[in-house]
Write an enzyme that holds these catalytic residues in place. Sequence first.
Site, PDB file in Angstrom:
ATOM      1  N   GLU A  13      -7.540   5.526   1.939  1.00 34.60           N
ATOM      2  CA  GLU A  13      -8.381   4.357   2.181  1.00 34.60           C
ATOM      3  C   GLU A  13      -9.613   4.696   3.009  1.00 34.60           C
ATOM      4  OE1 GLU A  13      -5.865   0.735   3.032  1.00 34.60           O
ATOM      5  OE2 GLU A  13      -4.365   2.296   3.208  1.00 34.60           O
ATOM      6  N   SER A 175      -3.962  -1.168   0.868  1.00 35.97           N
ATOM      7  CA  SER A 175      -5.033  -1.421  -0.102  1.00 35.97           C
ATOM      8  C   SER A 175      -4.555  -1.416  -1.544  1.00 35.97           C
ATOM      9  CB  SER A 175      -6.186  -0.414   0.070  1.00 35.97           C
ATOM     10  OG  SER A 175      -6.965  -0.769   1.176  1.00 35.97           O
ATOM     11  N   TYR A 241     -11.885  -4.456  -4.193  1.00 36.80           N
ATOM     12  CA  TYR A 241     -13.128  -3.833  -3.762  1.00 36.80           C
ATOM     13  C   TYR A 241     -14.229  -3.825  -4.817  1.00 36.80           C
ATOM     14  CZ  TYR A 241      -9.997  -2.499  -0.042  1.00 36.80           C
ATOM     15  OH  TYR A 241      -9.087  -2.536   0.978  1.00 36.80           O
ATOM     16  N   ARG A 280      -3.103  -9.369   9.946  1.00 38.09           N
ATOM     17  CA  ARG A 280      -3.161 -10.272   8.796  1.00 38.09           C
ATOM     18  C   ARG A 280      -1.812 -10.213   8.093  1.00 38.09           C
ATOM     19  NH1 ARG A 280      -6.234  -7.880   4.753  1.00 38.09           N
ATOM     20  NH2 ARG A 280      -4.452  -8.077   3.361  1.00 38.09           N
ATOM     21  N   ASP A 282       0.484 -11.355   4.761  1.00 42.32           N
ATOM     22  CA  ASP A 282       0.322 -11.755   3.363  1.00 42.32           C
ATOM     23  C   ASP A 282       1.546 -12.485   2.837  1.00 42.32           C
ATOM     24  OD1 ASP A 282      -2.084 -10.435   3.509  1.00 42.32           O
ATOM     25  OD2 ASP A 282      -1.394  -8.647   2.447  1.00 42.32           O
ATOM     26  N   GLU A 294       3.962  -8.708   3.358  1.00 41.30           N
ATOM     27  CA  GLU A 294       3.750  -7.588   4.281  1.00 41.30           C
ATOM     28  C   GLU A 294       2.794  -7.995   5.387  1.00 41.30           C
ATOM     29  OE1 GLU A 294       2.124  -4.420   1.945  1.00 41.30           O
ATOM     30  OE2 GLU A 294       0.177  -5.368   1.745  1.00 41.30           O
ATOM     31  N   ASN A 296      -0.500  -6.504   7.834  1.00 40.14           N
ATOM     32  CA  ASN A 296      -1.583  -5.523   7.940  1.00 40.14           C
ATOM     33  C   ASN A 296      -2.053  -5.471   9.393  1.00 40.14           C
ATOM     34  OD1 ASN A 296      -2.407  -5.065   4.847  1.00 40.14           O
ATOM     35  ND2 ASN A 296      -1.916  -7.227   5.164  1.00 40.14           N
ATOM     36  N   GLY A 300      -8.902  -5.156   6.719  1.00 39.98           N
ATOM     37  CA  GLY A 300     -10.313  -4.923   6.435  1.00 39.98           C
ATOM     38  C   GLY A 300     -11.202  -5.751   7.349  1.00 39.98           C
TER      39      GLY A 300
END
Length: 331
Positions: A13, A175, A241, A280, A282, A294, A296, A300
């Site tokens: 990443e 990602s 992305y 973050r 999800d 999951e 994070n 990002g």
Amino acid sequence: MKIAVLMGGTSAEREVSLASGLAIVKALRERGHEVWTVDTAAGYVPQDEESDLLPGGVKSAPPESLENALPLIDLAQVKELRGAELAFLALHGGDGEDGTIQALLELVGIPYTGTGPLGSGIAMDKDVTKRLLRDAQVPTLPWRVARAPEFTYDPDIIEDLVGLPCVVKPSRQGSSVGIHIVSEASELEAAVRDSAQYDTEVMIERFAKGRELTVGILGDQAFPAVEIRPKKGIYDYESKYTPGMTEYLCPAPLEEEVMAQVQAYALRAFKVLKLRGYARIDFILAKEQLFCLEANTLPGMTATSLLPKGAAAVGIDFPELCDRIARLAVR
């Protein structure tokens, strides 16, 4: 404040990390901080060379070409890092997100943003994450893990417990790298083998068709959920992305009680996974049931990323968000 922003590295990443890092550098400078850019694979990057880290720049090399990457022990000696009051972590995947660099920074006494070594390692491991979520009564989808070196699994258990279609993905990668949706049992082995390129553990998880949601957290505040609508049906690396491949709705159009529930689950997950600072979480909303997917720990951080979208929904712009994360870390 004197801040070293750590970015890049050698994980899969790297490019995403560079984008986050350069956005954070710009935002922090706007807020009046003295900011140094540090590529954890190469060391300090002078301000007049920062543009070389942009896609296509001479320093935006893909991970596999960084044969002489800076060893972590040498990273700790980078003058600009040792002289900083704070390390702002803009790393994704690899040493930056699994707790390794966090442990290094603690050893040398440099404060840093986000979660510590233990929580970082837990959240990076999707299998451990789901076990803790299950124990904390945060709903999560059934799963099994195939491990190196053979990556064996019982097809009968997969069909009975997980079912088809299922999602196959590296257990410790971000990602959406190496992710597959498998509809037929005959496709499972090839998907596991492909995901195994990225990790020594591969997760096989029940696929739930529904609405994809994510909740950003800053301190003890859960931002409004963002709904993610990928145009090709799966929120993979390309959908994340490539401009125009995904629609984002923030706040997500949810009933009030559903919004409150997903925010409550996100805060509970944040605590049970031993996260701190910001993160973050999800989710997927399938047939009116929420499932946590999951966490994070270093999401990002460009102005258009998901966590900043949630912050913007409550009136926190991107430079202010970066400033708050930095000040929270110092406190």
